[in-house]
Design an enzyme around this catalytic site. Structure first.
Site, short mmCIF file in Angstrom:
data_model
loop_
_atom_site.label_atom_id
_atom_site.label_comp_id
_atom_site.label_asym_id
_atom_site.label_seq_id
_atom_site.Cartn_x
_atom_site.Cartn_y
_atom_site.Cartn_z
N GLY A 1 3.61 6.07 21.76
CA GLY A 1 4.45 6.87 20.89
C GLY A 1 3.68 7.37 19.69
O GLY A 1 2.52 7.01 19.48
N CYS A 24 -0.93 1.67 24.03
CA CYS A 24 -1.17 2.50 22.84
C CYS A 24 -0.35 2.03 21.63
O CYS A 24 -0.70 1.02 21.05
CB CYS A 24 -0.94 3.97 23.17
SG CYS A 24 -2.24 4.60 24.23
N LEU A 25 0.72 2.71 21.26
CA LEU A 25 1.53 2.23 20.15
C LEU A 25 2.05 0.83 20.46
O LEU A 25 2.13 -0.04 19.57
CB LEU A 25 2.70 3.18 19.88
CG LEU A 25 3.62 2.85 18.71
CD1 LEU A 25 2.86 2.75 17.40
CD2 LEU A 25 4.74 3.88 18.59
N ASN A 32 -5.42 8.66 23.35
CA ASN A 32 -4.72 9.51 22.40
C ASN A 32 -4.17 8.63 21.29
O ASN A 32 -3.04 8.15 21.38
CB ASN A 32 -3.59 10.28 23.09
CG ASN A 32 -2.66 10.94 22.08
OD1 ASN A 32 -3.06 11.18 20.94
ND2 ASN A 32 -1.44 11.20 22.48
N HIS A 61 -4.48 5.05 28.15
CA HIS A 61 -3.42 5.41 29.09
C HIS A 61 -3.83 5.18 30.55
O HIS A 61 -4.41 6.07 31.17
CB HIS A 61 -3.02 6.88 28.89
CG HIS A 61 -2.23 7.11 27.64
ND1 HIS A 61 -0.86 6.94 27.58
CD2 HIS A 61 -2.62 7.47 26.40
CE1 HIS A 61 -0.44 7.20 26.35
NE2 HIS A 61 -1.49 7.52 25.62
N GLU A 96 -1.96 5.26 33.04
CA GLU A 96 -1.14 6.11 33.92
C GLU A 96 -1.64 7.55 33.96
O GLU A 96 -1.06 8.39 34.66
CB GLU A 96 0.32 6.11 33.42
CG GLU A 96 0.62 7.03 32.26
CD GLU A 96 -0.04 6.66 30.95
OE1 GLU A 96 -0.19 7.53 30.07
OE2 GLU A 96 -0.42 5.46 30.80
#
Length: 369
Positions: free
Chosen positions: A224, A252-253, A294, A338, A340
């Site tokens: 996120g 990530c987040l 990211n 990520h 995915e």
């Protein structure tokens, strides 16, 4: 004749280019993505909410746009900066040109920018706010850019999360996973559903008690946007999920929130990691992975060194930032990239299987619904 547009950075750098997408004015934190393909997946990733994206690939738009490559219902980026912009496309499966897509979705951008120069500038100066306009004068833009909020300390997940809980996968699947949507990508849910999980995806500010009422076998904390330190509500939910002693996986987040829930602080990076070719070393297997990343925030290396219960599992080979952790006293782990990723790379999809193996080892028999 092409309409003129301007890009203004908060430190005063002004660049003239050509207007693309919707005519208008937009502002956000400027950052760059080095991916050679997958621009539509980038634009629709909720983790980019509030950010102006610079594509480092020279040609953007040449393969058009197609709905199946969206990671959410709409583009999440605040704006777009590209070099050579193709209004015509050559892919047979594309439904429309990127220009038609951006106009339809209301995204404002600028083309004919020397993105190589701009990326070098951002790498040197660091991430900062910027403004794109195809309707304001540079003088007007200098006044408008002051209104753009800093990403540091900004909570954004509540703006991009699902409004209502929803299900994914077969209700007859043997494993149930409660997913906390902080800005989740569709392909993450698809990866779990395709592996035999019945997922219930909850809004960001859902309490742990509501998650637990689904009687899940495990918890997933999504990616996120925004500053993780501005999300005490999510940190509290993760702490309670850990206390339940059920398997937990964060991306990530979600990785940053697992760290915060474990007493490890986060910090804003100079210009972040965004691209499809970031090298990561798996310290458990000794193998290298090419990863899609990211993020503009990272977890504190110094805090981890002081915490004997947290083990570093993955490191970024370019700058040694922490890319993965696991807790020694819980079945909980996370990564700062990520697995995915679509269209790729796919080196790290084993992490979904690892999560399911944790669940299977934790559950002798599926709990009754």
């Amino acid at each position: 004749m092409q309409k003129k547009a301007y890009l203004l950075l908060e430190d005063g750098l002004l660049i003239e280019g050509t207007a693309i997408g919707k005519t208008g004015t937009t502002g956000g934190e400027i950052c760059f993505n080095t991916g050679m393909t997958g621009y539509q997946e980038i634009y629709t990733d909720p983790s980019y909410y509030g950010q102006i994206i610079v594509n480092t690939t020279a040609h953007i738009g040449n393969y058009g746009a197609v709905d199946s490559e969206e990671e959410s219902n709409n583009p999440q980026i605040a704006g777009l900066v590209v070099n050579d912009y193709a209004k015509e496309f050559s892919r047979k499966s594309a439904q429309e040109s990127l220009q038609a897509y951006l106009e339809r979705k209301g995204v404002t951008g600028i083309a004919d920018v020397d993105t190589r120069m701009l990326v070098r500038y951002i790498r040197s100066k660091g991430a900062m706010n910027a403004l794109i306009s195809s309707e304001l004068t540079p003088e007007q833009m200098r006044a408008e850019i002051r209104k753009v909020p800093s990403m540091d300390g900004l909570e954004l997940s509540s703006l991009v999360t699902t409004k209502e809980a929803y299900f994914a996968g077969s209700p007859d699947a043997p494993i149930r996973v409660a997913v906390l949507d902080l800005g989740i990508k569709r392909s993450i849910v698809e990866n779990m559903a395709s592996r035999g999980c019945y997922c219930k995806v909850f809004p960001a500010k859902t309490t742990f008690e509501e998650l637990a009422a689904f009687k899940p076998h495990g918890y997933f904390i999504s990616n996120g946007p925004g500053d993780p330190s501005a999300m005490p509500y999510a940190v509290e939910t993760v702490k309670k999920a850990l206390a339940s002693n059920k398997p937990l996986f964060g991306i990530c987040l979600g990785h940053q929130l697992l760290a915060l829930a474990s007493g490890i602080s986060t910090y804003k990076m100079h210009h972040g990691h965004r691209g499809l070719n970031h090298p990561v070393k798996n310290l458990l297997s000794g193998k290298g992975e090419m990863t899609s990343q990211n993020h503009g925030f990272a977890v504190s290396e110094k805090d981890i060194e002081k915490n004997p219960n947290v083990e570093v599992t993955h490191l970024h080979l370019n700058d040694n930032t922490i890319m993965g952790i696991r807790l020694k006293d819980k079945k909980a782990f996370s990564v700062q990239y990520h697995p995915e990723a679509s269209p790729g790379p796919h080196d790290s999809r084993y992490l979904f299987d690892q999560f399911l193996e944790l669940i299977r080892s934790d559950v002798k028999e599926p709990a009754a619904v």
